[in-house]
Design an enzyme around this catalytic site. Sequence first.
Site, PDB file in Angstrom:
ATOM      1  N   SER A 144       0.849  -1.201   0.000  1.00  0.00           N
ATOM      2  CA  SER A 144       0.000   0.000   0.000  1.00  0.00           C
ATOM      3  C   SER A 144       0.879   1.243   0.000  1.00  0.00           C
ATOM      4  CB  SER A 144      -0.849  -0.036   1.271  1.00  0.00           C
ATOM      5  OG  SER A 144      -1.381   1.246   1.583  1.00  0.00           O
ATOM      6  N   TYR A 157      -3.310  -0.078   9.969  1.00  0.00           N
ATOM      7  CA  TYR A 157      -3.152  -0.417   8.550  1.00  0.00           C
ATOM      8  C   TYR A 157      -1.727  -0.103   8.096  1.00  0.00           C
ATOM      9  CZ  TYR A 157      -4.540  -0.487   3.560  1.00  0.00           C
ATOM     10  OH  TYR A 157      -4.658  -0.754   2.213  1.00  0.00           O
TER      11      TYR A 157
HETATM   12  C1  GCO Z   1      -6.833   5.354   3.276  1.00  0.00           C
HETATM   13  C2  GCO Z   1      -6.995   4.426   2.115  1.00  0.00           C
HETATM   14  C3  GCO Z   1      -5.701   3.716   1.805  1.00  0.00           C
HETATM   15  C4  GCO Z   1      -5.825   2.948   0.532  1.00  0.00           C
HETATM   16  C5  GCO Z   1      -4.585   2.334  -0.013  1.00  0.00           C
HETATM   17  C6  GCO Z   1      -3.514   3.319  -0.342  1.00  0.00           C
HETATM   18  O1  GCO Z   1      -7.717   5.396   4.106  1.00  0.00           O
HETATM   19  O2  GCO Z   1      -5.838   6.095   3.296  1.00  0.00           O
HETATM   20  O3  GCO Z   1      -8.029   3.545   2.262  1.00  0.00           O
HETATM   21  O4  GCO Z   1      -5.253   3.029   2.879  1.00  0.00           O
HETATM   22  O5  GCO Z   1      -6.814   2.007   0.617  1.00  0.00           O
HETATM   23  O6  GCO Z   1      -4.118   1.254   0.723  1.00  0.00           O
HETATM   24  O7  GCO Z   1      -2.469   2.677  -0.969  1.00  0.00           O
END
Ligand code: GCO
Length: 261
Positions: A144, A157
Amino acid sequence: MNLFDLTGKRALITGGTHGLGMSMAKGLAVAGAELIINGHSPDKMEAALNEYTQAGFQAKGYLFDVTNDEQVKQSIDKIEKEVGPIDILINNAGIIKRIPMAEMSTADFQQVINVDLVAPFIVSRTVGHYMIQRKAGKIINICSMMSELGRNTVSAYAAAKGGLKMLTKNMATEWAKHNIQVNGIGPGYFATEQTAPIRVGGHPFNEFIISRTPAGRWGDPDDLMGTTVFLSSKASDFVNGQIIYVDGGILATIGKPSNEA
Ligand code: GCO
């Protein structure tokens, strides 16, 4: 010889029932691969298999929880027996929770780490046992922007995706000698269900992303097909431990002031 031909290859895509996983799976099928789709919702699986069939692709569905050691082991053994050797593994299944860190529970944090980081470890280790015996395999971990950058509300995340980048490099290090190429794809901001809450309905993040991205738009899930095929094919046989960012240039730039064209 076509370096990108995947005829006769089998690909397992976790979370391949929708979103980016489905687009990457379709890309592999266009290149000739047979699809094995993992998901956890029977309804989504049924809809997905219909969609693959309608698009003219062969796909088999397997429902299992990628965070569960036992289920993963049983399912991978079953796939190897029923369908055949898994040549390509795409660790795509993932979740996000957008919660300010000061308000986030430990359980929420751990759940994101489990799905986005521990599951790719479990599935790769299990499929890896077979690939090591065969001395062949391609594994792609879906990273990501948050493998490189932070953003408000996505602490778990970002921690998971940063970890997945390093897991990719470590897997590549341990398994290159077995002719298994492990790489990552880092999608930029894509128009999917997952980004809908920060993209649609006049959300200010929509304009922000368009102006922050040198290509000037959100990614279309189909933009990932080429890189997926490349990293799954003979064309990448000496490519190990790389993360290819497919991001319209976000990571190439510091950005620009809002009054600049
Ligand atoms: C967020 C997004 C990201 C994307 C992605 C970016 O809330 O910033 O959802 O996390 O999904 O992974 O590369």
